[in-house]
Write a protein that holds these residues in place. Structure first.
Motif, PDB file in Angstrom:
ATOM      1  N   ASP A 153       3.453 -25.501 -10.671  1.00  0.00           N
ATOM      2  CA  ASP A 153       4.831 -25.317 -11.139  1.00  0.00           C
ATOM      3  C   ASP A 153       4.884 -24.510 -12.430  1.00  0.00           C
ATOM      4  O   ASP A 153       3.945 -24.524 -13.227  1.00  0.00           O
ATOM      5  N   ASP A 154       5.992 -23.820 -12.615  1.00  0.00           N
ATOM      6  CA  ASP A 154       6.417 -23.187 -13.872  1.00  0.00           C
ATOM      7  C   ASP A 154       5.923 -21.760 -14.078  1.00  0.00           C
ATOM      8  O   ASP A 154       6.436 -21.054 -14.934  1.00  0.00           O
TER       9      ASP A 154
ATOM     10  N   VAL B  82       9.601 -19.818 -12.476  1.00  0.00           N
ATOM     11  CA  VAL B  82      10.945 -19.679 -13.047  1.00  0.00           C
ATOM     12  C   VAL B  82      11.114 -18.194 -13.325  1.00  0.00           C
ATOM     13  O   VAL B  82      10.476 -17.642 -14.225  1.00  0.00           O
TER      14      VAL B  82
ATOM     15  N   HIS C 176      11.256 -21.497  -8.548  1.00  0.00           N
ATOM     16  CA  HIS C 176      11.397 -22.698  -9.384  1.00  0.00           C
ATOM     17  C   HIS C 176      12.713 -22.587 -10.138  1.00  0.00           C
ATOM     18  O   HIS C 176      12.873 -23.150 -11.214  1.00  0.00           O
TER      19      HIS C 176
ATOM     20  N   HIS D 186      15.444 -24.638 -15.325  1.00  0.00           N
ATOM     21  CA  HIS D 186      14.407 -25.493 -15.894  1.00  0.00           C
ATOM     22  C   HIS D 186      14.779 -25.833 -17.334  1.00  0.00           C
ATOM     23  O   HIS D 186      14.127 -25.444 -18.300  1.00  0.00           O
ATOM     24  N   ARG D 187      15.843 -26.627 -17.468  1.00  0.00           N
ATOM     25  CA  ARG D 187      16.379 -26.977 -18.787  1.00  0.00           C
ATOM     26  C   ARG D 187      17.326 -28.150 -18.619  1.00  0.00           C
ATOM     27  O   ARG D 187      17.712 -28.509 -17.489  1.00  0.00           O
TER      28      ARG D 187
ATOM     29  N   PRO E 199      18.834 -32.880 -16.262  1.00  0.00           N
ATOM     30  CA  PRO E 199      18.434 -31.656 -15.558  1.00  0.00           C
ATOM     31  C   PRO E 199      19.614 -30.828 -15.066  1.00  0.00           C
ATOM     32  O   PRO E 199      20.559 -31.351 -14.463  1.00  0.00           O
TER      33      PRO E 199
ATOM     34  N   PRO F 256      13.226 -27.802 -10.395  1.00  0.00           N
ATOM     35  CA  PRO F 256      12.746 -28.274 -11.707  1.00  0.00           C
ATOM     36  C   PRO F 256      12.980 -29.765 -11.870  1.00  0.00           C
ATOM     37  O   PRO F 256      14.059 -30.280 -11.538  1.00  0.00           O
ATOM     38  N   TYR F 257      11.971 -30.460 -12.359  1.00  0.00           N
ATOM     39  CA  TYR F 257      11.989 -31.911 -12.563  1.00  0.00           C
ATOM     40  C   TYR F 257      12.184 -32.674 -11.249  1.00  0.00           C
ATOM     41  O   TYR F 257      12.497 -33.863 -11.264  1.00  0.00           O
TER      42      TYR F 257
END
Length: 633
Positions: A108-109, A134, A178, A183-184, A196, A245-246
Motif C-alpha cells: 500500500d501507499d 495514491v 489507492h 488517504h487523509r 477517513p 485507504p485505511y
C-alpha cells in the motif's frame, strides 16, 4: 479392501472387472462432486527498509528488509504459491483454479522502498505482487510534503511513474488505485474529530452542516476517476482494483469503483478466505510491528475463532452533559478507564434514555425521525477506537423508539399486555419498519462502528399483536430475527461487514418453553447472529442462589449447538433491587467459574466509569483481553 481372494487364481478376470468397475465409479463420483473452492491468503505490506527497529519502530507498518526476505523464503518453503491479481480474478470467474495455498502480496501507499528494497527480492523469487498507489503522491512535487505519521514524507519517499513502468514491464507488478487524494482524514463532526475521507460525510463548520449524500458521492467519484485516469495515462492500463485507504469503504463507494472498472477491493480484516465471484472486501492480513518469521507463522496458524471476547457495555447518557467542559471530562474518564482495563470491545449506547425506561427518547447522532440529544456517538466511538484501541459496536433498540409525534407513536405501537413493558413499535407495521430501518441507516452514516448490539427490547409476548403476528412461538422468533437482519442490511449500506450481537433474556435458555413469552430462542439466535449476549444476571432474576442459577445457565448454553462458541455471558455489576454494586470479589469468583466451565466470551453492564465502579483494578482482572493485564503509563 483386498479383492484378491485366496482362490483368486481361478478368478483373476473377476477381480480385474471389479477393480475396473470401482475405478469407473470413482471417476463418475469425482465428476459429480463440486469442485473444491479456491482458498486465498492476502498479505498487506507498506514500507520495507533496512533500518527498522526489531520492535517499537515509530512506523508500526514498516518491515525490515531482512524480515521481508525471510517471509518470502518461509512462504516458499512451506508450500505457498504466490499469485497475481489477474490469476485471482480468473479463478473467481471459474476460468482457472488457483494453486493450493495461494497467496497474494500487496503493498500500500506507493512508497519508494518497494522499488528499491522489495522489488529486487520479488524478482529474485519470481513472486508477483499488487502495488496500490495514491496517484497524487506518485512523483510528488518537490515543494510538497505528506504527513505520513512518523515524519513528513517528500518526493524521494514515493515511487515515480518511471519506476512503476519498470516494475510493470517485469510482468510481476500490477498497479492498483489507492485513490487520488483520499488517504487523509476529514472533519467528521462539530467537535473537530477527523475520520477517513472515503467514508465520512464532511462537517462544514462555517455552514454548520454535513456534506449531503449527493455531495459525498460526487467527491468520491471525482477522486477515483482522477486516479484511474492518471494510472491509465501513465502506464497504459487501467487498474482492476482499488485498495481503499485505511480499508474504509462502503457499498456505495464500491459501486462507484465498479463503474470505473475496479471490481476488486480489499479489507484489512481476516486472514484466509474462500474465493467467490464477488471480489469486494477481500480479507488481508496486515503485516505490522516488523514481524519475524515466527511471528508471521503464528499469525497464519492462529485460529481467531478461539479468541475470547471481552466487552464493556457503556451508557453514553453518562458521557453526555449540557456543559461541554464537563462532557469533555467525562469522555476523558471513559477513554482512560477503557484503555487501562483493556477489553476487546465496547458496546456503546447510541440512544438517549434519560428516564431509564429502556426505550429511546432521543438519539446521539443526526437522524430523520427522533430528536438528537447531542451529536456525540461519532466522537466517542472514534475516540474509543483510536485512543483506547477497542472495537466499538453501536447499541440500539430494535423496537423501542418513542416517536415525537404522539398520534403516530400510538398508531404504530404494540399495545403491551403489561403496562410496565418497554414501549415498542409494531414490527408488522410497514411504516414502523421503515422508520427503524432509516434510524439504523442514519447511524451508519453518522460515524464509526464495527458491529451492532440489538437491545433487549426485541421481544413479543404470545398475547400481543393477535391476528398480525404468527401464532407459533418459533415463527414469531424468526419474524423478529428477520427484522433485525433487515436493519443490519440498512446499516450495511454504509458500514460493511458489521458483526451482530443480540441480547437474550435468560429465561428462554433456562426454560425453552418460555419462548412463547419472549419470541427468543438461543439456538435460533446463534444461527442468525455472530454472538448472542445472554443476560446472565441472577440478581435481576431474583435468584436466591446466584451461583447455582449461573451454573444451570452455563449447562443449558453448553447443550445448545455452538452454544459456548457463540454465546456471550453478560454479567450485571449492580443489584437493581437496591441499586448497590455487586461486590467485586463475587464478580471475580463468578467470572473464574464461568471460564473454568468453558465460557469463552464475557461482558458486563453497567460499567460505571464516572465513579470507577467496579474499580479499574478489578475490572482489568476480569475484563481485560490482554495476554497479561497491566497498567499502561
Amino acid at each position: 479392501m483386498d479383492l484378491r481372494l485366496p482362490a483368486a487364481a481361478r478368478h483373476a478376470w473377476a477381480a480385474h472387472t471389479l477393480r475396473s468397475l470401482f475405478a469407473a465409479a470413482a471417476l463418475a463420483l469425482a465428476a459429480l462432486a463440486p469442485a473444491q473452492a479456491d482458498e486465498l491468503l492476502v498479505l498487506s505490506y507498506h514500507d520495507v527498509r533496512d533500518d527498522v527497529a526489531r520492535k517499537g519502530d515509530p512506523d508500526a507498518y514498516a518491515v525490515s528488509t531482512q524480515n521481508f526476505a525471510a517471509h518470502l523464503d518461509w512462504l516458499a518453503g512451506h508450500g505457498y504459491h504466490p499469485v497475481s491479481l489477474s490469476q485471482v480474478i480468473a479463478a473467481s470467474r471459474g476460468e482457472k483454479p488457483l494453486p493450493p495455498k495461494a497467496v497474494l502480496l500487496t503493498f500500500d501507499d506507493g512508497l519508494r522502498s518497494i522499488y528499491t528494497h522489495a522489488f529486487p527480492l520479488l524478482r529474485a523469487y519470481g513472486y508477483p505482487a499488487l502495488m496500490a498507489v495514491v496517484t497524487s503522491w506518485v512523483d510528488l512535487p518537490r515543494d510538497q510534503q505528506v504527513d505520513y505519521g512518523p515524519r513528513m514524507f517528500t518526493h524521494d519517499d514515493f515511487v515515480t511513474w518511471d519506476q512503476l513502468r519498470e516494475m510493470q514491464a517485469s510482468g510481476l507488478i500490477e498497479v492498483a488505485s489507492h485513490s487520488h487524494a483520499l488517504h487523509r482524514g476529514v472533519t467528521s463532526n462539530p467537535q473537530g474529530n477527523s475520520m477517513p475521507a472515503a467514508i465520512t460525510r464532511v462537517w462544514d463548520p462555517k455552514a454548520e452542516r454535513y456534506e449531503t449524500e449527493a455531495e459525498y458521492l460526487a467527491r468520491i467519484r471525482k477522486d477515483l476517476g482522477d486516479s484511474v485516469a492518471a494510472i491509465k495515462r501513465e502506464l497504459g492500463v487501467a487498474p482492476q482494483s482499488v485498495v481503499w485507504p485505511y480499508a474504509a469503504y462502503n457499498s456505495q463507494t464500491n459501486a462507484i469503483a465498479d463503474q470505473l472498472g475496479m471490481q476488486v477491493t480489499f479489507d484489512l480484516e481476516g486472514r484466509h478466505q474462500t474465493l467467490r465471484r464477488d471480489l469486494h472486501g477481500l480479507a488481508r492480513l496486515l503485516v505490522f510491528d516488523n514481524p519475524t518469521v515466527n511471528d508471521l507463522a503464528y499469525e497464519l496458524r492462529h485460529d481467531e475463532g478461539l479468541d475470547g471476547l471481552r466487552a464493556l457495555q457503556i451508557d453514553l447518557d453518562y458521557v453526555y452533559d449540557a456543559d461541554p467542559a464537563q462532557q469533555a471530562r467525562n469522555l476523558d474518564k471513559l477513554i482512560e478507564r477503557v484503555k487501562q482495563v483493556g477489553p476487546s470491545h465496547v458496546f456503546l449506547q447510541a440512544f438517549a434514555d434519560p428516564d431509564g425506561n429502556g426505550s429511546a427518547d432521543a438519539l446521539y447522532f443526526p437522524n430523520r425521525h427522533l430528536p438528537m440529544r447531542a451529536d456525540l456517538y461519532n466522537r466517542v466511538a472514534w475516540q474509543l477506537k483510536t485512543r483506547a484501541g477497542v472495537k466499538v459496536f453501536a447499541w440500539l433498540p430494535v423496537l423501542g423508539f418513542e416517536l415525537p409525534d404522539p398520534a403516530l407513536r400510538r398508531r404504530l405501537a404494540i399495545a403491551a399486555s403489561n403496562p410496565k413493558e418497554t414501549f415498542r413499535l409494531n414490527p408488522f407495521e410497514p411504516q414502523a419498519r421503515k422508520i427503524v430501518a432509516d434510524i439504523y441507516e442514519d447511524l451508519a452514516v453518522s460515524g464509526y462502528s464495527e458491529g451492532l448490539l440489538f437491545h433487549d427490547d426485541a421481544l413479543l409476548r404470545d398475547d400481543e399483536l393477535l391476528g398480525q403476528a404468527p401464532e407459533q412461538a418459533a415463527q414469531r422468533t424468526q419474524a423478529l430475527i428477520a427484522f433485525t437482519q433487515e436493519l443490519t442490511r440498512a446499516a450495511g449500506k454504509w458500514r460493511p461487514k458489521l458483526i451482530t450481537v443480540r441480547n437474550l433474556f435468560a429465561e428462554p435458555v433456562l426454560r425453552p418453553d418460555s419462548e412463547r413469552w419472549f419470541a427468543q430462542n438461543l439456538a435460533a439466535f446463534n444461527q442468525a447472529y455472530d454472538y448472542t449476549a445472554v443476560m446472565a444476571m441472577p440478581w435481576m432474576e431474583n435468584s436466591r442462589e446466584p451461583q447455582a442459577w449461573m451454573d444451570r445457565l452455563v449447562a443449558q448454553v453448553a447443550r445448545s449447538p455452538r452454544g459456548l462458541a457463540r454465546t456471550l455471558f453478560e454479567l450485571q455489576t449492580v443489584d437493581w433491587r437496591d441499586n448497590k454494586p455487586i461486590p467485586a470479589q463475587r464478580l471475580k469468583t463468578m467470572a473464574r467459574r464461568l471460564q473454568a466451565a468453558g465460557v469463552r466470551h464475557l461482558a458486563w453492564y453497567p460499567d460505571n466509569f464516572i465513579d470507577d465502579v467496579p474499580s479499574t483494578r478489578d475490572a482489568r482482572e476480569i475484563m481485560s483481553a490482554r495476554g497479561f493485564p497491566y497498567i499502561e503509563r
